[in-house]
Design a protein around this motif. Structure first.
Motif, PDB file in Angstrom:
ATOM      1  N   PHE A 187       0.848  -1.187   0.000  1.00 22.82           N
ATOM      2  CA  PHE A 187       0.000   0.000   0.000  1.00 22.82           C
ATOM      3  C   PHE A 187       0.880   1.232   0.000  1.00 22.82           C
ATOM      4  N   PRO A 188       0.619   2.185  -0.883  1.00 25.64           N
ATOM      5  CA  PRO A 188       1.394   3.434  -0.830  1.00 25.64           C
ATOM      6  C   PRO A 188       1.053   4.197   0.451  1.00 25.64           C
ATOM      7  N   GLU A 189       2.043   4.820   1.041  1.00 28.42           N
ATOM      8  CA  GLU A 189       1.816   5.675   2.208  1.00 28.42           C
ATOM      9  C   GLU A 189       1.377   7.034   1.692  1.00 28.42           C
ATOM     10  N   ALA A 190       0.110   7.128   1.336  1.00 26.55           N
ATOM     11  CA  ALA A 190      -0.446   8.342   0.742  1.00 26.55           C
ATOM     12  C   ALA A 190      -1.881   8.505   1.207  1.00 26.55           C
ATOM     13  N   TYR A 226      -1.808  -4.938   8.615  1.00 27.42           N
ATOM     14  CA  TYR A 226      -0.978  -3.859   8.066  1.00 27.42           C
ATOM     15  C   TYR A 226       0.341  -3.776   8.828  1.00 27.42           C
ATOM     16  N   ARG A 227       1.424  -3.574   8.095  1.00 23.78           N
ATOM     17  CA  ARG A 227       2.745  -3.421   8.714  1.00 23.78           C
ATOM     18  C   ARG A 227       3.532  -2.390   7.921  1.00 23.78           C
ATOM     19  N   ARG A 255       3.157  -2.819   4.100  1.00 25.52           N
ATOM     20  CA  ARG A 255       2.878  -4.203   3.702  1.00 25.52           C
ATOM     21  C   ARG A 255       1.562  -4.630   4.342  1.00 25.52           C
ATOM     22  N   VAL A 256       0.681  -5.165   3.520  1.00 29.49           N
ATOM     23  CA  VAL A 256      -0.653  -5.526   3.985  1.00 29.49           C
ATOM     24  C   VAL A 256      -0.976  -6.944   3.523  1.00 29.49           C
ATOM     25  N   LEU A 257      -1.408  -7.766   4.472  1.00 29.39           N
ATOM     26  CA  LEU A 257      -1.874  -9.111   4.164  1.00 29.39           C
ATOM     27  C   LEU A 257      -3.395  -9.066   4.214  1.00 29.39           C
ATOM     28  N   VAL A 258      -4.044  -9.485   3.127  1.00 34.66           N
ATOM     29  CA  VAL A 258      -5.493  -9.352   3.001  1.00 34.66           C
ATOM     30  C   VAL A 258      -6.113 -10.691   2.612  1.00 34.66           C
ATOM     31  N   VAL A 267       0.917  -9.886  -4.510  1.00 36.27           N
ATOM     32  CA  VAL A 267       1.244 -11.283  -4.796  1.00 36.27           C
ATOM     33  C   VAL A 267       0.139 -12.116  -4.161  1.00 36.27           C
ATOM     34  N   GLU A 268      -0.424 -13.050  -4.905  1.00 34.86           N
ATOM     35  CA  GLU A 268      -1.403 -13.946  -4.297  1.00 34.86           C
ATOM     36  C   GLU A 268      -0.672 -15.014  -3.497  1.00 34.86           C
ATOM     37  N   GLU A 269      -1.087 -15.176  -2.248  1.00 34.28           N
ATOM     38  CA  GLU A 269      -0.432 -16.114  -1.327  1.00 34.28           C
ATOM     39  C   GLU A 269      -1.345 -17.282  -0.949  1.00 34.28           C
TER      40      GLU A 269
END
Length: 98
Positions: free
Chosen positions: A16-19, A42-43, A51-54, A80-82
């Protein structure tokens, strides 16, 4: 309870952009008739992006797959799909018998 119409969970790792508005842009895609956000972690380490895990749940239909892909394309964030990641299967999947 869980809707019978909601399909399997798919896991994505985003940058995620920090915007201003980045999270709002992401969340604007969720709601009735779209898909469900089942996981959001979110990290940020002080970079220009977080960095975001969704986890995304959607109906298991070709139409829903097209909607999810259109969401990913329209969002424009690196991802990236995890879903097939072994760690996800071992620790996070709800059908894991641990």
């Amino acid at each position: 309870g869980r809707s019978k119409r909601v399909g399997a969970e798919r896991i994505f790792r985003f940058e995620f952009p920090e915007a201003p508005g980045a999270l709002r842009k992401f969340l604007s895609h969720f709601g009735p008739g779209f898909f469900n956000c089942s996981l959001f972690h979110y990290r940020n380490y002080g970079h220009d992006f977080g960095r975001v895990l969704v986890g995304i749940q959607a109906e298991q239909t070709p139409e829903a797959d097209v909607k999810v892909q259109a969401f990913l394309d329209d969002l424009g964030y690196r991802y990236v799909e995890e879903t097939d990641n072994e760690t996800y299967h071992q620790f996070l999947r709800s059908d894991n018998p641990i």
